[in-house]
Design an enzyme around this catalytic site. Structure first.
Site, mmCIF file in Angstrom:
data_model
loop_
_atom_site.group_PDB
_atom_site.id
_atom_site.type_symbol
_atom_site.label_atom_id
_atom_site.label_comp_id
_atom_site.label_asym_id
_atom_site.label_seq_id
_atom_site.Cartn_x
_atom_site.Cartn_y
_atom_site.Cartn_z
ATOM 1 N N GLU A 1 -135.120 -25.742 -107.212
ATOM 2 C CA GLU A 1 -133.303 -25.458 -106.977
ATOM 3 C C GLU A 1 -132.917 -25.977 -105.474
ATOM 4 O O GLU A 1 -132.563 -25.878 -103.777
ATOM 5 C CB GLU A 1 -134.067 -24.036 -105.621
ATOM 6 C CG GLU A 1 -135.205 -22.936 -106.367
ATOM 7 C CD GLU A 1 -135.075 -21.653 -105.899
ATOM 8 O OE1 GLU A 1 -134.706 -21.463 -104.235
ATOM 9 O OE2 GLU A 1 -135.829 -20.843 -106.691
ATOM 10 N N GLU B 1 -138.864 -20.233 -113.205
ATOM 11 C CA GLU B 1 -139.222 -19.015 -112.330
ATOM 12 C C GLU B 1 -138.249 -17.701 -113.063
ATOM 13 O O GLU B 1 -137.399 -17.510 -112.122
ATOM 14 C CB GLU B 1 -138.029 -18.952 -110.355
ATOM 15 C CG GLU B 1 -139.444 -20.291 -110.555
ATOM 16 C CD GLU B 1 -139.330 -20.246 -108.324
ATOM 17 O OE1 GLU B 1 -138.370 -19.981 -108.386
ATOM 18 O OE2 GLU B 1 -139.344 -21.725 -108.588
#
Length: 508
Positions: A175, A306
């Site tokens: 991220e 994820e």
């Protein structure tokens, strides 16, 4: 009663469904690692070297293919050399992302690798780009995978491990558009090339480098990374800085600041949740389309490392620990995801549910010596026959199997199928909260033998398992499958997940 026909071509095999689509994720977050996987050698809970054995046994039953660690956001503040050597000498650290708690680093590289060996799972290590250095990640690769007498190989032997491990999967950051550094796509793209260059193959260990990719439908991020390895429309083989890109997608029923309760929800919330879950199909399609422009031969993988539901934390728990219960609704979110993953098997090479133990959409929940298998766990178990199977094309006719969910429409029947070792496995979900669905499996190009079916459902959408009621949502045999002149027929109860498995004879 809604009716649906699933036309399945038994003799036309599609792309292989990688077992890694059934991957898992363990972050230093809440009680996922400490209290979940790791209890320490002095714990009264049965363990091996501090690793909790009932959790290991539960996950081995899923044929768990891989485990991603140490994060998540935590990965970009984790410095791996703090987690090696004698435990009593390891420095403490502050987990600033999740609860601002102090950690003793007793669970580090050697403990993680021991866990993967107990699980029979491949390790997937997420490296620190946000606060780390190129040298730090390069040396971690060397420490784990190099034989001989290099500095890091020598250090590994000093810490008790003579032989190198095999570690293929490496995440280049996490991220990086957010908690991993708040970077611009162009800036991270240069870093990804740099870090990937110095994460080297040692001996027979060949790295599969996964560049930190987009959030949701940020297709521009994906295009920026793809431009680093090939030109638009080129037939040339992409450069091998990294072998895959990641993407993250979470299922919500409402806005981020008011996600809703995991267990106290109504039918409208349920339908909104399933609409959000089905939206992952559009997200994967969009990223795949962008990648196709730069990699038409599909040599670069897409990794959804994820995914899962995200609710407001359970009342009375630490808000930084992300503990939530797991109901039948979560199980159906998982079943829908897997049907979509199977359709994207040509490009999607890995997926990791968030997370494995005690956090978000977990497989298992632990409380001292108690262990609870969640409804989502059972979807993974019922579906494990799809791992490394050949996908089968499914053409679904279900015009009246729909529900309105606000300004969106939910398709209430979901189906996927695969074939492996002479057996066909069909997974199907009836997402309608109230009505059963009459489903015909129109099997073409072959014949299925005697079918064995199982069902996962409950009286209420909100039903979940607890230490007191551990099998409130658990699979049972489903004997309502009928042989018809077109294949198989079955009436699927509302809010149910069903798997049908049968030996297969393909038409000659």
């Amino acid at each position: 009663m809604p009716r649906a026909t699933a036309i399945i071509n038994l003799d036309i095999e599609g792309p292989r469904i990688s077992r890694h689509l059934y991957g898992h994720f363990a972050e230093h977050l809440g009680r996922c690692v400490y209290g979940g996987f790791w209890v320490g050698g002095d714990s009264p809970v049965p363990n091996e070297g501090g690793i909790r054995l009932d959790v290991v046994a539960a996950l081995r039953a899923l044929d768990i293919p891989n485990l991603r660690w140490p994060g998540g956001c935590f990965a970009d503040e984790y410095h791996w050399q703090d987690g090696i050597g004698p435990r009593e000498r390891r420095p403490r650290m502050v987990n600033t992302h999740w609860g601002d708690v102090e950690e003793n680093n007793h669970f580090g590289t050697h403990e993680f690798m021991a866990l993967c060996e107990l699980l029979g799972a491949e390790p997937y290590i997420s490296g620190n780009v946000g606060s780390g250095t190129v040298r730090e990640m390069s040396e971690w690769v060397e420490y784990l995978t190099r034989d001989g007498d290099s500095p890091m190989a020598r250090l590994r032997r000093e810490n008790g491990r003579a032989e190198p491990w095999r570690v293929r999967f490496w995440g280049i950051g996490n991220e990086t558009w957010g908690c991993g550094g708040n970077m611009r796509a162009e800036y991270f793209a240069d870093l990804a090339r740099q870090y990937a260059t110095y994460c080297r193959d040692h001996g027979h260990n060949k790295l599969y480098r996964i560049a930190s990719g987009a959030s949701d439908d940020d297709y521009r991020w994906t295009e920026t990374l793809m431009r680093q390895i090939n030109c638009f429309g080129c037939e040339a083989t992409p450069r091998t800085y990294y072998q895959a890109l990641s993407v993250h997608y979470y299922t919500l029923a409402g806005p981020w600041e008011a996600k809703g309760s995991a267990t106290d929800f109504g039918t409208d919330d349920y339908y909104r949740t399933l609409v959000s879950a089905q939206r992952v199909d559009r997200v994967l399609t969009g990223h795949s389309a962008v990648m196709d422009c730069y990699d038409p031969r599909r040599t670069v993988g897409l990794v959804l490392d994820e995914w899962g539901t995200w609710w407001d934390v359970e009342p009375g728990t630490d808000p930084g620990f992300l503990f939530q219960h797991n109901t039948l609704r979560d199980a159906l979110v998982a079943s829908v995801h897997f049907d979509i993953f199977h359709r994207h098997a040509a490009r999607l090479v890995m997926a990791n549910i968030a997370q494995t133990v005690n956090v978000l959409q977990a497989m298992v929940l632990t409380d001292e010596d108690a262990l609870v298998l969640t409804p989502t766990y059972h979807v993974f178990e019922m579906n494990k026959g799809h791992q490394d199977a050949a996908s089968l094309p499914v053409h679904l006719r279900a015009d009246d199997a729909r529900r309105r969910a606000g300004d969106a429409e939910l398709e209430t029947v979901s189906v996927s199928a695969s074939v492996k070792d002479g057996s066909v496995l069909v997974s199907l979900s009836n997402l309608d909260a109230e009505e059963p669905a009459e489903v015909t499996l129109d099997l073409r190009g072959g014949r299925a033998g005697e079918a064995r079916a199982r069902i996962l459902t409950a009286d209420r959408l909100q039903t979940h398992n607890t230490p007191q009621t551990p099998e409130a949502v658990a699979p049972r045999l489903f004997d309502a499958v009928r042989v018809t002149d077109r294949g198989l027929g079955l009436t699927v109860p509302p809010h149910s997940f069903v798997t049908v498995q049968a030996p297969l004879t393909v038409a000659g």
